[in-house]
Design a protein around this motif. Structure first.
Motif, PDB file in Angstrom:
ATOM      1  N   UNK A  61      55.559 -13.271 -27.347  1.00  0.00           N
ATOM      2  CA  UNK A  61      56.958 -12.836 -27.223  1.00  0.00           C
ATOM      3  C   UNK A  61      57.061 -11.405 -26.723  1.00  0.00           C
ATOM      4  N   UNK A  65      59.600  -9.833 -23.799  1.00  0.00           N
ATOM      5  CA  UNK A  65      60.491  -8.660 -23.916  1.00  0.00           C
ATOM      6  C   UNK A  65      60.232  -7.715 -22.742  1.00  0.00           C
ATOM      7  N   UNK A  68      61.898  -8.996 -19.690  1.00  0.00           N
ATOM      8  CA  UNK A  68      63.341  -8.711 -19.676  1.00  0.00           C
ATOM      9  C   UNK A  68      63.601  -7.265 -19.259  1.00  0.00           C
ATOM     10  N   UNK A  69      62.755  -6.366 -19.784  1.00  0.00           N
ATOM     11  CA  UNK A  69      62.922  -4.941 -19.427  1.00  0.00           C
ATOM     12  C   UNK A  69      62.750  -4.744 -17.917  1.00  0.00           C
ATOM     13  N   UNK A  71      63.253  -7.151 -15.588  1.00  0.00           N
ATOM     14  CA  UNK A  71      64.377  -7.802 -14.913  1.00  0.00           C
ATOM     15  C   UNK A  71      65.613  -6.912 -14.914  1.00  0.00           C
ATOM     16  N   UNK A  72      65.751  -6.164 -16.009  1.00  0.00           N
ATOM     17  CA  UNK A  72      66.909  -5.285 -16.149  1.00  0.00           C
ATOM     18  C   UNK A  72      66.940  -4.236 -15.028  1.00  0.00           C
ATOM     19  N   UNK A  78      68.215 -11.149 -10.045  1.00  0.00           N
ATOM     20  CA  UNK A  78      67.675 -11.910 -11.175  1.00  0.00           C
ATOM     21  C   UNK A  78      68.314 -13.294 -11.201  1.00  0.00           C
ATOM     22  N   UNK A  80      69.783 -16.244 -13.441  1.00  0.00           N
ATOM     23  CA  UNK A  80      70.359 -16.491 -14.757  1.00  0.00           C
ATOM     24  C   UNK A  80      69.553 -17.545 -15.527  1.00  0.00           C
ATOM     25  N   UNK A  83      66.500 -16.063 -17.175  1.00  0.00           N
ATOM     26  CA  UNK A  83      66.811 -15.251 -18.353  1.00  0.00           C
ATOM     27  C   UNK A  83      67.122 -16.151 -19.540  1.00  0.00           C
ATOM     28  N   UNK A  84      67.869 -17.197 -19.268  1.00  0.00           N
ATOM     29  CA  UNK A  84      68.180 -18.166 -20.329  1.00  0.00           C
ATOM     30  C   UNK A  84      66.894 -18.765 -20.883  1.00  0.00           C
ATOM     31  N   UNK A  87      65.198 -16.351 -23.232  1.00  0.00           N
ATOM     32  CA  UNK A  87      65.855 -16.349 -24.546  1.00  0.00           C
ATOM     33  C   UNK A  87      65.451 -17.577 -25.361  1.00  0.00           C
ATOM     34  N   UNK A  90      61.916 -17.161 -26.569  1.00  0.00           N
ATOM     35  CA  UNK A  90      61.882 -16.209 -27.686  1.00  0.00           C
ATOM     36  C   UNK A  90      62.348 -16.888 -28.969  1.00  0.00           C
TER      37      UNK A  90
END
Lengths: 105, 245
Positions: A61, A65, A68-69, A71-72, A78, A80, A83-84, A87, A90
């Motif tokens: 995991x 994280x 995600x950092x 991708x931000x 990105x 969607x 990202x889903x 999540x 996780x």
């Protein structure tokens, strides 16, 4: 480590530390090695070599994280659905191991 | 950081510090504390995430992730009450009609949504009293086509009979909720001690005769019949009670 790229037939070289074995194919912060091999070749993959000799680990995991950092910082480049998916991964990891992880500083 | 934190706790902290909740519609990233899973009314500064994460196939798992792991929830009664008070601020004191300013109508509509949302919560009298809701100008009222927010110090009534509503809607300030809505809002109105403002408690009906000669009115005859019947039933019940006791 030789890293094939799907579809294009091109390839890259990467350090073992920059690779993960079992990781989602869309991953950008690390190279998802198994996904790259299985999408480009029907032949048997030398999984033992990568996992045991080169010590390439499966994703945890924490790498999600980190992803995600990353991708931000990519702003609108990105997906969607990816990202889903992160999540959801996780969430299932959290449910599989709801116990305590003592290795965190 | 606690050495014995769970994965969920650490994930939540990472999400909070690095703003890792992706809001696709805004192409932005938020911290969990500025998100709500769902809400019946909009809250300033909060993004409602179930619009994008609660509508897909995996909505159950995504809800578990947001609500259980990231502690993104629905707004509490306190948050709703605070929002209602802050929404009311710009309109206080000013008479703003729909024609004058679309924003005034927007504010009144927002207050209505918030009141409905508050009403749907388990009402905690302590919160409503503690937040001094009764002394705020948070009540959407309407007279003709003018809509404003008023406080309990102002005079306004509440519709509980359609007939009275029709008679007074152009004469007096009336709480801008329909008969059905008022029925649903009973818990809220009761907690705020507004029950003495129901039109049925304020209107006194007087019968007068203003005609010159006898003309037969079906409507009035019907009305008289209805009242006579009700009066008869009431009196006979009282007599029966008196006799049997």
């Amino acid at each position: 480590v030789f890293v094939p790229t799907p579809d294009t037939g091109s390839f890259a070289w990467s350090k073992p530390e920059a690779c993960l074995w079992d990781a989602p194919p869309y991953m950008q912060s690390k190279v998802p090695l198994e996904a790259r091999y299985s999408s480009t070749s029907n032949k048997s993959i030398p999984a033992g070599f990568f996992q045991e000799i080169l010590q390439i680990k499966n994703m945890t995991w924490k790498e999600l994280i980190d992803e995600l950092k990353l991708l931000r910082t990519l702003r609108d480049r990105v997906y969607f659905e990816d990202i889903k998916d992160i999540y959801l991964r996780l969430n299932s990891m959290r449910l599989e191991d709801p116990g305590i992880s003592a290795e965190i500083k | 950081m606690n050495l014995l934190s769970s994965q969920a706790d650490i994930s939540r902290k990472c999400f909070e510090n690095s703003h890792l909740v992706h809001i696709h519609s805004e192409k932005s990233w938020k911290s969990p504390s500025s998100c709500l899973w769902s809400s019946k009314a909009e809250i300033t500064g909060k993004v409602i995430v179930n619009k994008q994460y609660g509508q897909c196939q995996q909505k159950k798992a995504l809800k578990a992730f947001f609500v259980d792991c990231l502690k993104v929830s629905e707004p509490s009664l306190e948050i709703l009450v605070e929002e209602l008070k802050s929404v009311a601020k710009p309109v206080v004191g000013g008479l703003l009609s729909i024609k004058d300013a679309g924003s005034a109508a927007g504010v009144v509509e927002k207050a209505k949504m918030l009141i409905k949302a508050i009403n749907s919560m388990p009402l905690d009298r302590e919160v409503l009293i503690g937040k001094k809701l009764r002394s705020e100008s948070i009540f959407p009222v309407k007279l003709k086509n003018v809509k404003v927010l008023k406080g309990t110090a102002d005079y306004f009534s509440i519709t509980d009979r359609q007939k009275y509503h029709e008679a007074f809607k152009n004469e007096a300030w009336i709480l801008d909720f329909s008969l059905e809505e008022v029925h649903e809002l009973r818990p809220f109105l009761r907690w705020l001690n507004l029950e003495d403002r129901y039109l049925s408690r304020r209107v006194i009906e007087n019968s007068t005769f203003g005609g010159i000669d006898e003309t037969c009115s079906d409507g009035l005859t019907q009305d008289l019949r209805f009242r006579a019947k009700a009066l008869f039933r009431y009196v006979s019940e009282r007599i029966a009670k008196f006799v049997y006791s």
